[in-house]
Design a protein around this motif. Structure first.
Motif, PDB file in Angstrom:
ATOM      1  N   LEU A 199      33.408  44.551  44.916  1.00 59.27           N
ATOM      2  CA  LEU A 199      34.712  45.113  45.252  1.00 59.27           C
ATOM      3  C   LEU A 199      35.816  44.518  44.374  1.00 59.27           C
ATOM      4  CD1 LEU A 199      34.523  45.255  49.161  1.00 59.27           C
ATOM      5  CD2 LEU A 199      34.422  47.160  47.549  1.00 59.27           C
ATOM      6  N   ALA A 205      38.054  46.675  41.692  1.00 64.07           N
ATOM      7  CA  ALA A 205      39.520  46.701  41.746  1.00 64.07           C
ATOM      8  C   ALA A 205      40.130  46.222  40.431  1.00 64.07           C
ATOM      9  CB  ALA A 205      40.013  45.839  42.908  1.00 64.07           C
ATOM     10  N   CYS A 224      42.495  48.380  37.457  1.00 64.47           N
ATOM     11  CA  CYS A 224      43.768  47.895  36.913  1.00 64.47           C
ATOM     12  C   CYS A 224      43.712  47.779  35.390  1.00 64.47           C
ATOM     13  CB  CYS A 224      44.117  46.550  37.535  1.00 64.47           C
ATOM     14  SG  CYS A 224      44.384  46.595  39.328  1.00 64.47           S
TER      15      CYS A 224
END
Length: 443
Positions: A366, A370, A374
């Motif tokens: 996770l 993430a 970005c």
């Protein structure tokens, strides 16, 4: 891993320990199979590319040779093989003749470590659907494809002609610029898989494909593989509008066909490598993977081929949809965007990997996903910024407008008129001066 009945189970993922036990006849059969697979892929790819381009440009494309034009690629290959081979005067004959061979042999050899399926039974012998594997299999592909580029460089140098030489120099710049970014995109996969073996990288994607964890590396690899294969919009070594034909201008007949064969085989190789590293290799996509037998037997060969052709379609679509980049745009993209972002992403993956040691795989996944989103957004913004800086808009008539601050230059400073570069504008009265020179002749 096999079941009691001798058939492979759904979790039968080959490892390095499964290679090296095939008899000679099976190794020969697998080598011939890989060669035939690539040749058929090239013949189909040329035809499908021409059909796709015709469809996108609202025309028919090949439709005369064979049913619906299906034999057009084969007819073109036979025509090239039967054409007269002309060797221009003044060439370095040995290197001139050797260059196509250097280009085409590594293209086929690089596919040797690409996993195309799990273990299957061939005349009672258990063997992986892969010619061979190495502890550094991915680096082997990178090294072999790098050797193939020398064929382009040597072809440009040995032709003793201006345009091929310029194409060879551009190819050198592409190798230096985009192989660095490509190699750095591999590094994050090595970190999370803890191996460089192609078969074990596929096995490490049983639960989630690596594209979900290292999305920036996937995007960087996509861009780099187009540059490595000299395909539009990065086909600078053979830019027809600038260099006639680039590095292969002085080649004809079978020698020219070998360069084209190498280009399409390299496209298949980099597409297969992208499938292996980021899309689970030969594993079935969801929801087909719900079926228990989807990843056993010969079915994975179908999933692998379908994924590879998705990337090949991207090559065809890009050639039709995008214009060729300028040389400065090409270098800016490689050195100012791809390499810095790739280096930063490897650092991010290394820090996350160390910081989440002892945590569950779900937590690590996770966090990586993430961070990947970005960094991918940052990469897209950087590419857009490079594009805007390379193509400034027309200056505004308002003196206070920022775009009005552009460089002016004298187009007649060198004694003959030259066009303005991006960001430059003609000074007042320059056009009248040019017209006067055209009418009266240069002073």
């Amino acid at each position: 891993m096999t079941a009691d009945n001798g058939y492979p189970t759904a979790t039968d993922y080959p490892t390095l320990a499964d290679f090296g036990y095939d008899p000679w006849w099976l190794m020969l059969a697998k080598a011939i199979g890989v060669f035939a697979f690539l040749v058929v892929t090239v013949l189909a790819g040329i035809l499908i590319e021409r059909k796709i381009m015709a469809r996108m440009q609202r025309r028919l494309g090949p439709n005369r040779v064979g049913p619906g034009g299906l034999l057009q690629s084969l007819a073109d290959g036979v025509k090239l093989a039967l054409k007269e081979g002309i060797t221009p005067a003044g060439v370095d004959k040995v290197i001139y003749l050797l260059a196509p061979v250097i280009a085409v042999i590594p293209a086929f050899t690089a596919f040797a470590v690409i996993p195309m399926g799990p273990e299957v039974s061939v005349f009672g012998h258990r063997t992986p659907l892969q010619l061979t594997d190495l502890p550094v299999g991915v680096l082997y592909v990178l090294a072999i494809t790098s050797i193939g580029v020398y064929g382009i460089i040597l072809a440009g140098w040995a032709s003793s002609s201006t345009y091929p030489l310029l194409g060879g120099l551009r190819s050198t710049a592409q190798v230096i610029s985009y192989e660095i970014a490509m190699g750095l995109s591999f590094a994050s996969v090595f970190l999370i898989s803890a191996t460089m073996s192609t078969s074990e990288i596929v096995g490490g994607q049983q639960h989630h494909w690596y594209i979900l964890l290292v999305l920036p590396a996937f995007v960087i690899y996509l861009i780099s593989m187009v540059g490595e294969t000299n395909r539009a919009p990065f086909d600078l070594p053979e830019a027809e509008g600038e260099l006639v034909g680039g590095f292969h201008t002085e080649y004809s007949s079978l020698k020219f066909a070998m360069f084209m064969l190498a280009e399409y085989v390299n496209m298949a190789t980099v597409s297969a490598l992208a499938t292996t590293l980021f899309l689970g290799g030969w594993q079935a996509p969801w929801p087909i993977s719900v079926w228990e037998g989807a990843n056993s037997g010969w079915w994975p060969l179908l999933w692998f081929t379908a994924k590879m052709w998705c990337f090949l379609f991207m090559f065809f679509w890009l050639r039709t949809a995008l214009p060729r980049l300028r040389y400065d745009q090409f270098m800016n993209l490689g050195w100012k965007v791809l390499i810095p972002v790739a280096l930063g992403w490897v650092l991010v993956v290394g820090v996350i990997d160390q910081a989440t040691r002892g945590q569950s795989d779900l937590v690590t996944s996770l966090i990586l996903a993430a961070a990947g989103i970005c960094v991918t957004a940052l990469l897209i913004y950087a590419i857009a910024s490079i594009s805007r800086s390379s193509n400034p808009s027309r200056p505004s008539s308002d003196p206070s407008h920022p775009s009005s601050e552009v460089e002016t230059f004298d187009p007649m400073a060198g004694g003959f008129p030259v066009p303005p570069l991006p960001g430059q504008t003609l000074p007042e009265g320059a056009l009248d001066k040019k017209i006067a020179v055209d009418q009266k002749g240069a002073p």
